[in-house]
Scaffold this motif. Structure first.
Motif, PDB file in Angstrom:
ATOM      1  N   ARG A 155       0.825  -1.212   0.000  1.00 22.80           N
ATOM      2  CA  ARG A 155       0.000   0.000   0.000  1.00 22.80           C
ATOM      3  C   ARG A 155       0.857   1.258   0.000  1.00 22.80           C
ATOM      4  NH1 ARG A 155      -4.374  -2.363   4.415  1.00 22.80           N
ATOM      5  NH2 ARG A 155      -5.641  -3.521   2.901  1.00 22.80           N
ATOM      6  N   ALA A 156       1.967   1.224   0.742  1.00 28.27           N
ATOM      7  CA  ALA A 156       2.847   2.386   0.799  1.00 28.27           C
ATOM      8  C   ALA A 156       3.444   2.697  -0.570  1.00 28.27           C
ATOM      9  CB  ALA A 156       3.952   2.154   1.826  1.00 28.27           C
ATOM     10  N   HIS A 157       3.679   1.657  -1.373  1.00 32.83           N
ATOM     11  CA  HIS A 157       4.244   1.848  -2.709  1.00 32.83           C
ATOM     12  C   HIS A 157       3.158   1.934  -3.780  1.00 32.83           C
ATOM     13  CE1 HIS A 157       7.852   0.670  -0.532  1.00 32.83           C
ATOM     14  NE2 HIS A 157       8.577   1.070  -1.566  1.00 32.83           N
ATOM     15  N   LYS A 158       1.893   1.994  -3.334  1.00 29.23           N
ATOM     16  CA  LYS A 158       0.740   2.171  -4.231  1.00 29.23           C
ATOM     17  C   LYS A 158       0.645   1.070  -5.292  1.00 29.23           C
ATOM     18  CE  LYS A 158       0.615   7.165  -3.557  1.00 29.23           C
ATOM     19  NZ  LYS A 158      -0.429   7.032  -2.503  1.00 29.23           N
ATOM     20  N   ILE A 159       1.151  -0.111  -4.935  1.00 31.14           N
ATOM     21  CA  ILE A 159       1.022  -1.250  -5.845  1.00 31.14           C
ATOM     22  C   ILE A 159      -0.431  -1.660  -5.989  1.00 31.14           C
ATOM     23  CG2 ILE A 159       1.617  -3.707  -6.105  1.00 31.14           C
ATOM     24  CD1 ILE A 159       4.304  -3.049  -4.811  1.00 31.14           C
ATOM     25  N   ASP A 160      -1.234  -1.405  -4.941  1.00 26.63           N
ATOM     26  CA  ASP A 160      -2.645  -1.792  -4.999  1.00 26.63           C
ATOM     27  C   ASP A 160      -3.446  -0.892  -5.942  1.00 26.63           C
ATOM     28  OD1 ASP A 160      -2.156   0.295  -3.286  1.00 26.63           O
ATOM     29  OD2 ASP A 160      -3.737  -0.223  -1.874  1.00 26.63           O
ATOM     30  N   ASP A 161      -2.815   0.144  -6.494  1.00 26.62           N
ATOM     31  CA  ASP A 161      -3.486   0.996  -7.483  1.00 26.62           C
ATOM     32  C   ASP A 161      -3.280   0.500  -8.911  1.00 26.62           C
ATOM     33  OD1 ASP A 161      -4.387   2.663  -5.487  1.00 26.62           O
ATOM     34  OD2 ASP A 161      -2.733   4.099  -5.692  1.00 26.62           O
ATOM     35  N   ASP A 162      -2.397  -0.517  -9.075  1.00 22.62           N
ATOM     36  CA  ASP A 162      -2.067  -1.010 -10.413  1.00 22.62           C
ATOM     37  C   ASP A 162      -2.817  -2.320 -10.668  1.00 22.62           C
ATOM     38  OD1 ASP A 162      -0.955  -1.986 -12.740  1.00 22.62           O
ATOM     39  OD2 ASP A 162       1.102  -1.457 -12.194  1.00 22.62           O
ATOM     40  N   PRO A 163      -3.789  -2.322 -11.584  1.00 19.05           N
ATOM     41  CA  PRO A 163      -4.570  -3.542 -11.838  1.00 19.05           C
ATOM     42  C   PRO A 163      -3.751  -4.674 -12.443  1.00 19.05           C
ATOM     43  CG  PRO A 163      -5.085  -1.848 -13.456  1.00 19.05           C
ATOM     44  CD  PRO A 163      -4.227  -1.194 -12.416  1.00 19.05           C
ATOM     45  N   ASN A 164      -2.567  -4.353 -12.962  1.00 18.33           N
ATOM     46  CA  ASN A 164      -1.700  -5.398 -13.506  1.00 18.33           C
ATOM     47  C   ASN A 164      -0.941  -6.137 -12.402  1.00 18.33           C
ATOM     48  OD1 ASN A 164      -2.252  -4.865 -16.300  1.00 18.33           O
ATOM     49  ND2 ASN A 164      -0.943  -3.042 -16.123  1.00 18.33           N
ATOM     50  N   LEU A 165      -0.941  -5.573 -11.209  1.00 19.86           N
ATOM     51  CA  LEU A 165      -0.215  -6.167 -10.096  1.00 19.86           C
ATOM     52  C   LEU A 165      -1.112  -6.584  -8.936  1.00 19.86           C
ATOM     53  CD1 LEU A 165       2.824  -3.685  -9.925  1.00 19.86           C
ATOM     54  CD2 LEU A 165       2.725  -5.901 -11.086  1.00 19.86           C
ATOM     55  N   TYR A 166      -2.316  -6.048  -8.904  1.00 18.11           N
ATOM     56  CA  TYR A 166      -3.182  -6.251  -7.739  1.00 18.11           C
ATOM     57  C   TYR A 166      -4.624  -6.385  -8.224  1.00 18.11           C
ATOM     58  CZ  TYR A 166      -5.119  -5.189  -3.054  1.00 18.11           C
ATOM     59  OH  TYR A 166      -5.774  -5.231  -1.847  1.00 18.11           O
ATOM     60  N   ARG A 167      -5.310  -7.435  -7.792  1.00 19.80           N
ATOM     61  CA  ARG A 167      -6.687  -7.654  -8.255  1.00 19.80           C
ATOM     62  C   ARG A 167      -7.478  -8.408  -7.190  1.00 19.80           C
ATOM     63  NH1 ARG A 167      -6.352 -12.737 -12.602  1.00 19.80           N
ATOM     64  NH2 ARG A 167      -6.089 -14.358 -11.008  1.00 19.80           N
ATOM     65  N   ARG A 168      -8.790  -8.416  -7.371  1.00 17.28           N
ATOM     66  CA  ARG A 168      -9.639  -9.220  -6.513  1.00 17.28           C
ATOM     67  C   ARG A 168      -9.499 -10.696  -6.887  1.00 17.28           C
ATOM     68  NH1 ARG A 168     -13.069  -7.003  -3.054  1.00 17.28           N
ATOM     69  NH2 ARG A 168     -13.563  -4.773  -3.250  1.00 17.28           N
ATOM     70  N   ASN A 169      -9.557 -11.551  -5.899  1.00 15.33           N
ATOM     71  CA  ASN A 169      -9.503 -12.983  -6.142  1.00 15.33           C
ATOM     72  C   ASN A 169     -10.784 -13.407  -6.860  1.00 15.33           C
ATOM     73  OD1 ASN A 169      -9.577 -15.833  -5.896  1.00 15.33           O
ATOM     74  ND2 ASN A 169      -8.227 -15.717  -4.112  1.00 15.33           N
ATOM     75  N   PRO A 170     -10.671 -13.995  -8.078  1.00 13.91           N
ATOM     76  CA  PRO A 170     -11.886 -14.365  -8.823  1.00 13.91           C
ATOM     77  C   PRO A 170     -12.762 -15.367  -8.078  1.00 13.91           C
ATOM     78  CG  PRO A 170      -9.925 -14.491 -10.225  1.00 13.91           C
ATOM     79  CD  PRO A 170      -9.441 -14.300  -8.828  1.00 13.91           C
ATOM     80  N   LYS A 171     -12.146 -16.170  -7.219  1.00 19.93           N
ATOM     81  CA  LYS A 171     -12.898 -17.209  -6.512  1.00 19.93           C
ATOM     82  C   LYS A 171     -13.476 -16.691  -5.205  1.00 19.93           C
ATOM     83  CE  LYS A 171     -12.486 -22.075  -5.210  1.00 19.93           C
ATOM     84  NZ  LYS A 171     -11.570 -23.249  -5.124  1.00 19.93           N
TER      85      LYS A 171
END
Length: 208
Positions: free
Chosen positions: A40-56
Motif C-alpha cells: 500500500r505504501a508503494h501504491k502497488i494496490d493501485d495497479d490492476p496489472n499487479l493487484y486484483r480481486r480474487n476471482p474465486k
C-alpha cells in the motif's frame, strides 16, 4: 515423467509472504501484515496489472508474481564496484579485476559522469551505475542480490573446510637400524647352529 508445474502468476497474500521468506529477498517484510503495508505504501494496490480481486473469493485479493522481481530489483544496490561485478560473475563481463577494469576503460564507462562516480570508503576506486550493464548482466545481478550474496564473506571466495591431510609420522631410524641388526644376528645364529664354534662366533660378530 511430468513436466514441472508452471509457477502461479497470481498469489494470495499468504503465498506471496511464503515466497518472500523462502527466497530470502533482502529488505522486505516477512509477515503478511508487513507486506500488505509495503504494497500500500508503494501504491502497488493501485495497479490492476499487479493487484486484483480474487476471482474465486471476492473478499480477498491477489498479487502478481512480478512484484517479487520488482521488490528484489528495488532493494538491489544500483551502484557496483569492479569487485562487486567480479564476485557476482556477471555474464558478458571479464571475470578478473584487472581485465574488467581495462574493459570498462576501453568501453568508456569512466567517461560517463552521470553513471560513474568515485567510490567512498576503504579502497577508493570507482562505482558504476547498473544501467551501464548489459541486460543479461543486470538480470544476473538482481538474482545475485536476491540470493543474499552481497557482502557475504562465504560467497565472495570459495574456501575448503576440509582438515589438512595428516602427516605421516617420522620414522625412528634408530629403531629401524636395531631391527635390521637383530634380523642379521638371528640369521647368523640359525646358520651356525650346526657347530658350536660357529654359534659362538655368530654371537661375537653380532656384539661387535
Amino acid at each position: 515423467m511430468k513436466d514441472r508445474q508452471k509457477p502461479k502468476e497470481w498469489l494470495t497474500l499468504a503465498e506471496l509472504t511464503r515466497e518472500v521468506v523462502e527466497r530470502e529477498i533482502p529488505g522486505l517484510p516477512v509477515s503478511g501484515s508487513g507486506l500488505l503495508h509495503f504494497v500500500r505504501a508503494h501504491k502497488i494496490d493501485d495497479d490492476p496489472n499487479l493487484y486484483r480481486r480474487n476471482p474465486k473469493y471476492r473478499h480477498m485479493h491477489q498479487f502478481h508474481r512480478s512484484i517479487l522481481e520488482s521488490f528484489a530489483q528495488e532493494k538491489a544496490p544500483q551502484w557496483l564496484s569492479v569487485g562487486d561485478m567480479v564476485r557476482a560473475k556477471l555474464p558478458g563481463l571479464p571475470r578478473s579485476s584487472g581485465t574488467l577494469d581495462f574493459y570498462l576503460k576501453r568501453h568508456g564507462w569512466r567517461d560517463d559522469p552521470g553513471r560513474c562516480r568515485g567510490r567512498h570508503g576503504q579502497g577508493g576506486g570507482f562505482e558504476y551505475h547498473i544501467s551501464l550493464l548489459p541486460k543479461e548482466a543486470q538480470d544476473a545481478w538482481f538474482r545475485y542480490i536476491e540470493r543474499g550474496f552481497l557482502d557475504d564473506p562465504t560467497a565472495k571466495t570459495e574456501t575448503s573446510s576440509a582438515s589438512p591431510a595428516p602427516q605421516a609420522p617420522a620414522h625412528d631410524l634408530s629403531a629401524v637400524k636395531n631391527s635390521q641388526l637383530l634380523a642379521e644376528l638371528v640369521a647368523r645364529v640359525i646358520k651356525a647352529m650346526g657347530d658350536g664354534d660357529g654359534f659362538f662366533k655368530a654371537l661375537g660378530d653380532g656384539n661387535g
